[in-house]
Design an enzyme around this catalytic site. Structure first.
Site, PDB file in Angstrom:
ATOM      1  N   GLY A 193      -1.487 -29.052 -40.388  1.00 19.09           N
ATOM      2  CA  GLY A 193      -1.270 -27.663 -40.024  1.00 19.09           C
ATOM      3  C   GLY A 193      -1.879 -27.448 -38.666  1.00 19.09           C
ATOM      4  O   GLY A 193      -2.371 -28.398 -38.038  1.00 19.09           O
ATOM      5  N   PHE A 242      -4.610 -26.143 -37.788  1.00 16.39           N
ATOM      6  CA  PHE A 242      -6.052 -26.288 -37.674  1.00 16.39           C
ATOM      7  C   PHE A 242      -6.599 -27.546 -38.308  1.00 16.39           C
ATOM      8  O   PHE A 242      -7.769 -27.856 -38.175  1.00 16.39           O
ATOM      9  CB  PHE A 242      -6.741 -25.096 -38.338  1.00 16.39           C
ATOM     10  CG  PHE A 242      -6.413 -23.794 -37.685  1.00 16.39           C
ATOM     11  CD1 PHE A 242      -5.397 -22.998 -38.179  1.00 16.39           C
ATOM     12  CD2 PHE A 242      -7.099 -23.379 -36.561  1.00 16.39           C
ATOM     13  CE1 PHE A 242      -5.078 -21.798 -37.572  1.00 16.39           C
ATOM     14  CE2 PHE A 242      -6.783 -22.175 -35.948  1.00 16.39           C
ATOM     15  CZ  PHE A 242      -5.771 -21.386 -36.453  1.00 16.39           C
ATOM     16  N   VAL A 271      -4.584 -32.899 -43.622  1.00 16.18           N
ATOM     17  CA  VAL A 271      -5.062 -33.116 -44.986  1.00 16.18           C
ATOM     18  C   VAL A 271      -4.681 -34.519 -45.443  1.00 16.18           C
ATOM     19  O   VAL A 271      -3.534 -34.945 -45.288  1.00 16.18           O
ATOM     20  CB  VAL A 271      -4.467 -32.078 -45.949  1.00 16.18           C
ATOM     21  CG1 VAL A 271      -5.032 -32.264 -47.346  1.00 16.18           C
ATOM     22  CG2 VAL A 271      -4.733 -30.669 -45.444  1.00 16.18           C
ATOM     23  N   LYS A 282      -9.625 -32.249 -46.073  1.00 19.78           N
ATOM     24  CA  LYS A 282      -9.063 -31.517 -44.946  1.00 19.78           C
ATOM     25  C   LYS A 282      -9.957 -31.700 -43.731  1.00 19.78           C
ATOM     26  O   LYS A 282     -11.100 -31.245 -43.704  1.00 19.78           O
ATOM     27  CB  LYS A 282      -8.934 -30.040 -45.286  1.00 19.78           C
ATOM     28  CG  LYS A 282      -8.278 -29.266 -44.179  1.00 19.78           C
ATOM     29  CD  LYS A 282      -7.771 -27.950 -44.655  1.00 19.78           C
ATOM     30  CE  LYS A 282      -8.713 -26.868 -44.193  1.00 19.78           C
ATOM     31  NZ  LYS A 282      -8.251 -25.560 -44.617  1.00 19.78           N
ATOM     32  N   ASP A 313      -4.404 -15.795 -44.818  1.00 17.17           N
ATOM     33  CA  ASP A 313      -3.255 -16.656 -44.557  1.00 17.17           C
ATOM     34  C   ASP A 313      -2.558 -17.036 -45.846  1.00 17.17           C
ATOM     35  O   ASP A 313      -2.239 -18.193 -46.088  1.00 17.17           O
ATOM     36  CB  ASP A 313      -3.688 -17.903 -43.792  1.00 17.17           C
ATOM     37  CG  ASP A 313      -2.516 -18.554 -43.063  1.00 17.17           C
ATOM     38  OD1 ASP A 313      -2.633 -19.744 -42.697  1.00 17.17           O
ATOM     39  OD2 ASP A 313      -1.479 -17.891 -42.894  1.00 17.17           O
TER      40      ASP A 313
END
Ligand SMILES: *[C@@H]1O[C@H](CO)[C@@H](O)[C@H](O)[C@H]1NC(C)=O
Ligand SMILES: *[C@@H]1O[C@H](CO)[C@@H](O)[C@H](O)[C@H]1NC(C)=O
Length: 986
Positions: free
Chosen positions: A708, A710, A713, A728, A828
């Protein structure tokens, strides 16, 4: 001294129940009842503790004189567990309501000790077993509601002593046997519902004593014999609903003479016969009349015009005698029913033309079905007056002429079924204005000219059937751009020509594509690879050429493929043997090379390959010549390349979730439950970079399960325990600040809830290159993300699963917002951040990016994360875009969008949402104009699902996603509403 005396008196008073302990009986009984409730997700029973007198506990009401429980009302509280026998100790109970919960197990016999009980409701639970026969001791009962449980056995013959009964509802269970004759003793009975059980036998004569009866519901059983005429003498009767039985008999000639209040007469799906008595016109209160699928005969000579309250008329499937005069009178009289919404007149031998008076029908008319009659002539253009029409079904009649252009005015139309008539002329381009159309069937007519490109604007269309006409020319590319088509595109048996455009790749949710018996030519476009939902593909009888494209590799759902009678050539790709094909017809082409022995090729009843000169090999039953070595070399060389392509393609397409799902199963075999149990306590200390490096095999690509903005994973297996985790790794160029990371991490570690992804540990360290390294270690979720399930073709969530997920996510938010010590705003919430465990329980994840409002000081001191992070387009509330601070109502907005997405099946960023139309306004409009069923994800429209519940869910989604934060609900209310919506999906 005085005080002591008072205390003593109180103690004596409270011990009246004499339970032996020093607590009063009711107090003990309530605690026992609480102790059997295993799940109280709304925290209703939190008040049931010693800090409050039990008379003040939630749901409990006591009498004024004695401190005894007179009412226990726990309706709609999301409680799960069994009902304690201690209920029988609440001997002053008059009102007991457990409806709409998740109770299971049997109804305890001790309930018979409630001699003062007047009203009992256990409806909408999962109680099993029989009705306790000693319920007859509760002689004060006047209302019993056990609707919608799993009760079975016979309905006990206990009603002689329950003579006060006014309301008896035992519907939607699994009761067997006959209707007990003692029900006839309930002379005060007003409502009797025994529907949807497995009752048999005939209706007992004793029921003729039910003089007060207003509502009778016996539908959906196996009742036989004659439906007794005495019911038509019960003068109070308002509702008579006995569909879906095997009942015989007639309607009385003096219908409604002695029943002036009759509103509902629904006897559909039985074997009733004789005439529909003309006296029906006297039933001036009648709102719904349904005799669908019975054996009524005779001429239909009823003046419906007098039934001004009628909104539903179902005559379908009876054997009326008919002539064209009757049909005209029928339509003329119906045009006077100003409240008519549904007209089901299919298969009743109607003859003649549709009169122009059709245009005078109620503008409220929603459904008009005339399927399977002998109607002829043209469709009157006055049809365009029926602006409310959503379904028009004229299938299988003899209609001729053109479809009036004015049909384009029926903007509410959702399903237009004109198949199997003799309509001619061009298909009116104005059909393209029917923007709510989901099903369009024009097949089996004599339409000519080209397919109007305007049909390309029907962007809710699921089904398009134009087969069997005289359509020619090439297919406008707009048709192949109809990416909403999911059920069927059938253009077969026309004279369509041209090459298939690359646009066909837009049909990526289409299941059935039939282009057979036309004049299409050229090669199949490579974009076919995007049609990943195809199950049936029929290209037979055209002039296609070229080889079977590599593109087919991705069509893993294919079941039936017919490419016969074209000019296809080349070898038959071996990957076809790996597919789950049920039928493959390659006959009469120019295929060559070796035929496989495996998969579909191993069964001659599943393939047809005759009429290809160059084929060899295959199973002996195919009687093909043996292959020479050059034949087989060619095939095997191609195979190896193709298998590699197949694996890499399918893994990206099917999605990482599935891959990790498979991996999980391999790994889980090695793990024992013991390690799973100990993990949560042991892994609170920080895990080192080295441990995670090993667990993820050096953060290898093979273990990467998602990336993603940021973070990335990885899936990993921790060394000592063999425990599978998701790691993550934060992308440090986007986030900074050691202290805020650790503060957040600590807070998250302490957040624990069944519906949150559990953070097992944090790692803040230096990697082997000396760079900062920060990671969060989570429980691994084997079923991947909700995103994958919602928008993938291989996996489908049914209604029940979706509702569970909707509830799970609400519970998670409730916890984050209200019950975890801090106020945590997720910021989010979206399908890709909701993960599903092995049992399909939803866990909200990715709250490493969330905002902990009470820790704001800490994080702001170090970095400016609040201005960096705004959520995801489509899910983030509008006010975030205007610079507002994050707030819990922002999460509610995202939740509302998520809920709508799950019900409608469209992402908020779907291309259809433009020019001010949003998922929110789309749903809101559909609620307003009643077209909701047309926009819902078709998967949800299962048989018997209650429309009301679907509407409630969408309403909730619309409310939550209101533009203005003040209009949104708080999460507590959302949870409460959700648990009061009951959805039966059987
Ligand atoms: C029982 O509780 C429900 C909801 O809490 C309420 O609507 C209903 O009126 C109550 N019934 C009685 C008889 O008090
Ligand atoms: C209902 O009862 C019948 C006969 O006792 C049984 O075969 C059936 O499985 C039951 N159905 C349900 C849904 O419990």
């Amino acid at each position: 001294m005085f005080l002591k005396v008072v205390l003593l008196v109180v103690l004596i008073r409270m011990n009246v129940g004499g339970s032996g302990s020093n607590l009063p009986t009711d107090h003990v009984a309530l605690l026992e009842i609480k102790s059997m409730i295993k799940n109280d997700s709304l925290g209703v029973l939190r008040s049931w503790n010693d800090s409050l007198p039990f008379c003040k506990w939630q749901g409990v009401t006591c009498g004024h004189r004695h401190q005894r429980v007179t009412s226990l009302n726990l309706t709609n509280k999301g409680l799960e567990g069994s009902l304690s026998p201690f209920i029988g100790n609440l001997s002053f109970l008059r009102y007991f309501n457990l409806s709409n919960n998740l109770f299971y197990g049997s109804i305890p016999h001790e309930i018979s000790r409630l001699s003062r009980l007047q009203r009992l409701s256990l409806s909408n639970n999962s109680f099993t077993g029989e009705i306790p026969a000693n319920l007859s001791s509760c002689s004060k009962l006047w209302s019993v509601n056990l609707n919608s449980n799993l009760l079975s056995g016979k309905i006990p013959n206990i009603f002689s002593s329950l003579w006060r009964m006014k309301i008896l509802v035992l519907s939607k269970n699994n009761f067997t046997g006959e209707i007990p004759p003692s029900i006839g003793n309930l002379t005060y009975l007003e409502k009797l519902y025994l529907a949807l059980n497995s009752l048999g036998g005939s209706i007992p004569d004793s029921l003729n004593q039910l003089k007060q009866l207003r509502e009778l519901g016996l539908g959906g059983n196996g009742l036989i014999g004659v439906f007794p005429l005495f019911f038509y003498n019960l003068s109070m009767l308002e509702l008579l609903n006995i569909p879906e039985n095997q009942l015989e008999g007639n309607l009385p000639t003096n219908l409604c003479l002695s029943q002036p209040h009759l509103q509902v007469l629904e006897i559909d799906f039985n074997h009733l016969s004789g005439l529909i008595p003309p006296s029906l016109s006297n039933c001036s209160e009648l709102e719904s009349f349904d005799v669908t699928l019975n054996d009524f005969t005779g001429r239909m000579k009823i003046d419906f015009g007098k039934l001004q309250k009628l909104w539903y008329l179902g005559l379908e499937g009876n054997k009326f005698e008919s002539n064209s005069v009757d049909s005209k009178n029928l339509f003329d009289s119906l045009s006077n029913c100003s409240n008519l919404e549904t007209l089901e007149l299919s298969k009743i031998q109607l003859i003649g033309v549709l009169p122009n008076s059709l245009g005078n029908f109620s503008s409220k008319l929603i459904r008009l079905r005339l399927y399977g009659n002998y109607l002829s002539g043209s469709l009157p253009s006055s049809i365009s007056n029926l602006l409310g029409l959503t379904i028009l079904d004229l299938v299988l009649n003899n209609f001729t002429g053109m479809i009036p252009e004015s049909i384009g005015k029926l903007r509410n139309m959702g399903g237009l079924y004109l198949e199997a008539n003799a309509f001619s002329g061009v298909i009116p381009p104005s059909i393209g204005n029917l923007s709510f159309l989901t099903e369009l069937y024009l097949g089996g007519n004599k339409f000519e000219g080209t397919i109007p490109s305007t049909l390309g604007s029907l962007n809710l269309l699921l089904t398009l059937g134009l087969y069997g006409n005289k359509l020619g020319g090439s297919v406008p590319k707009e048709i192949f751009q109809l990416s909403s088509l999911s059920i069927l595109l059938d253009l077969s048996q026309n004279s369509l020509s041209g090459v298939l455009p690359q646009d066909i790749g837009n049909l990526n949710i289409l299941g059935y594509l039939d282009l057979s018996e036309n004049r299409f030519s050229g090669e199949l476009p490579s974009s076919f690879s995007s049609c990943i939902s195809l199950e049936t593909l029929n290209l037979s009888g055209n002039f296609f050429h070229g080889s079977i494209p590599e593109a087919f590799l991705t069509l893993r759902g294919l079941k039936v493929v017919n490419m016969s009678r074209n000019n296809f050539s080349g070898t038959i790709p071996t990957y076809l043997q790996e597919m789950d094909l049920k039928y493959l017809d390659l006959s009469y082409n120019n295929f060559e090379g070796e035929v496989s022995h495996k998969g579909v090729f191993a069964n001659t009843s599943m393939i047809s390959i005759i009429g290809n000169r160059g084929l060899c090999g295959g199973i002996p039953e195919l009687h093909l010549p043996k292959c020479t070595t050059s034949d087989s070399e060619r095939s095997t060389r191609k195979l190896s390349v193709r298998v590699v392509v197949a694996i890499s393609l399918s893994s990206t397409i099917i999605g990482l979730a599935l891959l990790s799902f498979l991996l999980f199963y391999c790994c889980r075999k090695r793990n024992t439950d013991k390690t799973l149990a100990t993990i949560s306590t042991e892994f609170f200390e920080d895990i080192s970079y080295g441990t995670l490096f090993k667990a993820t095999e050096g953060f290898s690509i093979e273990n990467l399960i998602g990336t993603g903005g940021f973070a990335s994973v990885y899936k990993g297996v921790l060394d000592e325990s063999g425990f599978t985790v998701a790691v993550k790794v934060l992308n440090l160029s986007k986030r900074g600040g050691f202290r805020s990371f650790m503060a957040e991490c600590d807070a998250l570690r302490n957040i624990r809830h069944r519906n949150l992804v559990k953070v097992i540990s944090c790692c803040s360290s230096i990697d082997f290159q000396g760079n900062d390294f920060k990671a969060l270690v989570y429980d691994f979720m084997p079923n991947g993300s909700l995103e994958n399930w919602l928008h993938s073709v291989n996996q489908m969530l049914d209604l029940a699963q979706r509702i569970n997920i909707i509830k799970d996510v609400a519970c998670a938010l409730d916890y984050l917002h209200c019950h975890c010590g801090n106020v945590v705003v997720h910021c989010d919430l979206k399908p890709s951040n909701i993960l599903l465990d092995a049992d399909m329980v939803a866990h909200v994840g990715d709250f490493g990016l969330a905002k902990i409002l009470s820790l704001e000081g800490v994080s702001n001191a170090n970095n400016n994360s609040s201005s960096v992070f705004r959520g995801t387009i489509g899910y983030a509330p509008p006010e975030y875009g205007l610079g507002s601070e994050v707030s819990t109502s922002g999460d509610i907005y995202s939740y509302g969008i998520l809920l709508l997405e799950m019900m409608i099946g469209k992402k908020p960023v779907d291309p259809m949402f433009e020019e001010g139309l949003t998922l929110h306004s789309f749903a809101r409009n559909a609620l307003v104009d009643g077209s909701l069923l047309h926009i819902l994800d078709p998967v949800l429209l299962v048989k018997d699902v209650e429309e009301k519940s679907l509407i409630s869910l969408v309403k909730l989604g619309v409310q939550c996603s209101s533009e203005s934060p003040e209009d949104r609900l708080d999460i507590g209310t959302v949870v409460h509403e959700l648990f009061s919506i009951t959805v039966s999906t059987n």
